[in-house]
Write a protein that holds these residues in place. Structure first.
Motif, mmCIF file in Angstrom:
data_model
loop_
_atom_site.group_PDB
_atom_site.id
_atom_site.type_symbol
_atom_site.label_atom_id
_atom_site.label_comp_id
_atom_site.label_asym_id
_atom_site.label_seq_id
_atom_site.Cartn_x
_atom_site.Cartn_y
_atom_site.Cartn_z
ATOM 1 N N GLN A 129 0.833 -1.204 0.000
ATOM 2 C CA GLN A 129 0.000 0.000 0.000
ATOM 3 C C GLN A 129 0.866 1.253 0.000
ATOM 4 O O GLN A 129 0.640 2.183 -0.775
ATOM 5 N N THR A 139 -6.475 4.358 -4.720
ATOM 6 C CA THR A 139 -7.503 3.320 -4.728
ATOM 7 C C THR A 139 -8.557 3.684 -5.776
ATOM 8 O O THR A 139 -9.052 4.800 -5.807
ATOM 9 N N TYR A 164 -7.121 -6.604 -4.533
ATOM 10 C CA TYR A 164 -7.319 -5.510 -5.489
ATOM 11 C C TYR A 164 -7.458 -6.098 -6.889
ATOM 12 O O TYR A 164 -6.522 -6.698 -7.427
ATOM 13 N N GLU A 197 -5.227 1.840 -0.753
ATOM 14 C CA GLU A 197 -5.538 0.912 0.337
ATOM 15 C C GLU A 197 -6.156 -0.364 -0.226
ATOM 16 O O GLU A 197 -7.008 -0.311 -1.118
ATOM 17 N N ASP A 199 -8.556 -3.653 0.280
ATOM 18 C CA ASP A 199 -9.685 -4.134 1.064
ATOM 19 C C ASP A 199 -9.327 -5.545 1.506
ATOM 20 O O ASP A 199 -9.576 -6.522 0.808
ATOM 21 N N ALA A 201 -10.496 -7.479 3.517
ATOM 22 C CA ALA A 201 -11.590 -8.444 3.684
ATOM 23 C C ALA A 201 -11.693 -9.338 2.458
ATOM 24 O O ALA A 201 -12.209 -10.459 2.530
#
Length: 338
Positions: A129, A139, A164, A197, A199, A201
């Motif tokens: 990142q 992003t 990503y 950034e 994600d 998750a």
């Protein structure tokens, strides 16, 4: 009574009268406007572009690749972020990027996204990142990667693994870009820092990264295929037991574009690499193996393919067994025959 003029004065009056006539004549005969020169615009041959589009459309995930023709139309798109991944070392970066790169591309030094503790391994999500943000990526950008030795695929694999999905590889890289007649830049591209950034998750590390323990457990298991992505001479010298050789060089056409799907599938099947198997790919340091991972997972859509990032460097460091020569058949462990 007729007025007489001296001879000199008469001559002057005659010249003035002639000049007046010439000026008056010029008012009635305007100089013709210059005829504009028509420069014939160079017409693009649509056949290479259409062939590239047709080939890419035939892959399982067409969005994984972008052709040089499509990228040329998107250079001015502020949402497109191009990374030149040829910087395997600082010396290589200094020799390649300033000599010519795709306009707008920023250079990436390999060591800047490698793990700070485990030499040569891919960096952590937070490290990547920060690295991408410092390059100027944000992003939401669609990241286009190009290179010439596999680092483009390794960075693609890392970005996808960390969740990503807006990332593509340029088919054929800079050489194909030049071959198509597109301009290259010499001056470095400077971008202000961005905010990038993941994600996390959506992280798929467990599905995409193999470990040494997983590779060891796969040896002799008929449900797995272990692939060595290095050159054949490297494979013959030393390889992980039970692995088969599918060199990353076999994936490409002469112009360094990927072979079409039907050729890649035939190549894989000729080596008994089929989509019903769990596939683990390694090389020396996880770079060339990422190219084979990309071809099988993204271009052919094989469901269970992992890149062994530690690869042979880690395997040898752990003092695991290796073989020389051609692959030898190994019996499946007793507990797996049940």
């Amino acid at each position: 009574m007729r007025r007489l003029y001296p001879a000199g004065l008469a001559a002057v009056l005659f010249i003035l009268a002639a000049a007046t006539i010439l000026i008056a004549a010029g008012c009635y005969h305007k100089t013709a406007a210059p005829v504009p020169v028509t420069v014939e615009e160079k017409k693009e041959d649509p056949l290479p572009r259409l062939a590239a589009e047709e080939k890419i459309a035939g892959y399982a995930r067409p969005g994984a690749l972008i052709s040089v023709y499509e990228l040329s139309r998107r250079l001015d798109d502020p949402g497109t972020f191009i990374i030149d991944t040829r910087g395997r070392s600082f010396k290589v970066l200094q020799a390649s990027y300033p000599a010519g790169h795709i306009p707008g591309a920023v250079p990436a030094l390999h060591s800047n996204y490698c793990h700070p503790t485990y030499q040569g391994r891919i960096g952590t999500p937070l490290q990547l990142q920060d690295f991408l943000g410092r390059l100027g990526a944000g992003t939401g950008n669609e990241i286009i990667l190009y290179g010439n030795d596999g680092l483009q695929a390794r960075l693609y694999w890392a970005l996808k693994m960390y969740g990503y999905d807006q990332v593509r590889i340029l088919d054929g890289g800079l050489d194909k870009w030049k071959e198509a007649g597109f301009d290259v830049a010499i001056a470095a591209t400077r971008r202000p820092p961005g905010t990038f950034e993941f994600d996390l998750a959506g992280s798929k590390a467990e599905q995409m990264m193999a470990t040494a323990y997983e590779v060891a457990a796969a040896i002799g298991n008929s449900g797995y295929v272990i692939i060595d992505a290095r050159r054949n001479d490297e494979y013959l010298y030393k390889h992980i037991p039970g692995s088969i050789n599918l060199s990353s060089e076999e994936l490409f056409n002469q112009d360094r574009t990927f072979k079409p799907a039907h050729e890649l599938r035939a190549l894989a099947e000729s080596k008994k690499i089929t989509p019903d198997k769990k596939i683990l790919v390694y090389s020396n340091s996880g770079v060339r193996s990422s190219l084979v991972w990309f071809a099988l997972s993204e271009l052919l859509g094989y469901p269970e393919v992992k890149n062994y990032d530690g690869s042979l460097q880690e395997w040898v460091k752990l003092e695991r067994e290796t073989e020389k020569g051609l692959q030898t058949a190994r019996p499946e462990p007793e507990k797996r025959r049940q």
